[in-house]
Design a protein around this motif. Structure first.
Motif, short mmCIF file in Angstrom:
data_model
loop_
_atom_site.label_atom_id
_atom_site.label_comp_id
_atom_site.label_asym_id
_atom_site.label_seq_id
_atom_site.Cartn_x
_atom_site.Cartn_y
_atom_site.Cartn_z
N LEU A 135 0.83 -1.20 0.00
CA LEU A 135 0.00 0.00 0.00
C LEU A 135 0.87 1.25 0.00
O LEU A 135 0.51 2.26 -0.60
N LYS A 164 3.50 1.76 -1.54
CA LYS A 164 4.09 1.99 -2.86
C LYS A 164 3.08 2.49 -3.89
O LYS A 164 3.42 2.64 -5.06
N MET A 165 1.83 2.71 -3.49
CA MET A 165 0.83 3.20 -4.43
C MET A 165 1.20 4.60 -4.92
O MET A 165 1.70 5.43 -4.16
N LYS A 166 0.95 4.87 -6.21
CA LYS A 166 1.30 6.15 -6.79
C LYS A 166 0.38 7.26 -6.28
O LYS A 166 0.82 8.38 -6.06
N PRO A 197 -2.88 8.20 -0.48
CA PRO A 197 -3.91 7.40 0.19
C PRO A 197 -5.09 8.25 0.67
O PRO A 197 -4.90 9.18 1.45
#
Length: 211
Positions: free
Chosen positions: A51, A53-55, A58
């Protein structure tokens, strides 16, 4: 051995952290139940490397996060606290149909305009509804699918509700008059022996309104 003295000013070491001396502190608003629940939900989230590493940023860490079980319950619901605050300021809200599956509804929009209803933008009412139904900060008319949020003064709303009640009771009044003078087209219906017992009985029942 002698000690030398200098006139250089003594520089105090910089403080780490803390609030600047003399700067007023901003007052914090009391946390709402939704905010408390959202904070509790965030605290229970497990740490995930995937999570992280999500672009995209959040959304569960943003101020718009409302917590599990609150989002999606009723997309058109305005919180009772905000409704009460707007009502105290003389503002009535209503959702109107602006289109059906992309097809514009000019008749409905005309009724809305004639009734005094005015589209609500996200920046209206000091931004009270900003972010409740649309992305926060986008100053546009508040819409949800085919519905649009509109507002008008509570004085006009009260007059409209009274007119609706009069229209709803008109058929009953016509029936009462017919029973008192006889039913048109029925021979002998206006005779005293026929009209003496004619009456419409009214009863009132308690109806529980769910919250």
């Amino acid at each position: 051995m002698t000690e030398e003295t200098t006139n250089e000013p003594v520089v105090e070491p910089k403080r780490r952290g803390g609030w600047p001396r003399g700067k007023p502190r901003a007052s914090r608003a009391a946390p709402t139940p939704e905010g408390v629940k959202a904070a509790a939900d965030r605290a229970m989230l497990p740490k995930s490397a995937m999570l992280a590493k999500m672009k995209a940023r959040p959304n569960w860490e943003s101020e718009d996060f409302v917590g599990v079980g609150i989002d999606g319950v009723d997309r058109l619901k305005v919180s009772p606290e905000k409704l009460d605050a707007l009502h105290r300021d003389g503002i009535a809200l209503q959702w109107v149909t602006r289109s059906v599956r992309g097809q514009e509804m000019p008749q409905e929009m005309s009724k809305m305009t004639k009734g005094g209803w005015t589209p609500v933008h996200q920046s209206d009412f000091d931004g009270l509804l900003d972010g409740d139904f649309m992305p926060k900060g986008h100053d546009d008319v508040i819409t949800v699918d085919d519905c649009m949020l509109v507002a008008r003064p509570t004085q006009i709303q009260a007059k409209a509700r009274a007119a609706e009640r009069r229209e709803a009771s008109r058929p009953l009044q016509i029936t009462e008059e017919q029973l008192g003078h006889g039913i048109p087209g029925v021979t002998g219906s206006d005779h005293p022996t026929a009209t003496r017992g004619n009456a419409i009985k009214r009863t009132m029942e308690r109806v529980e309104i769910p919250e």
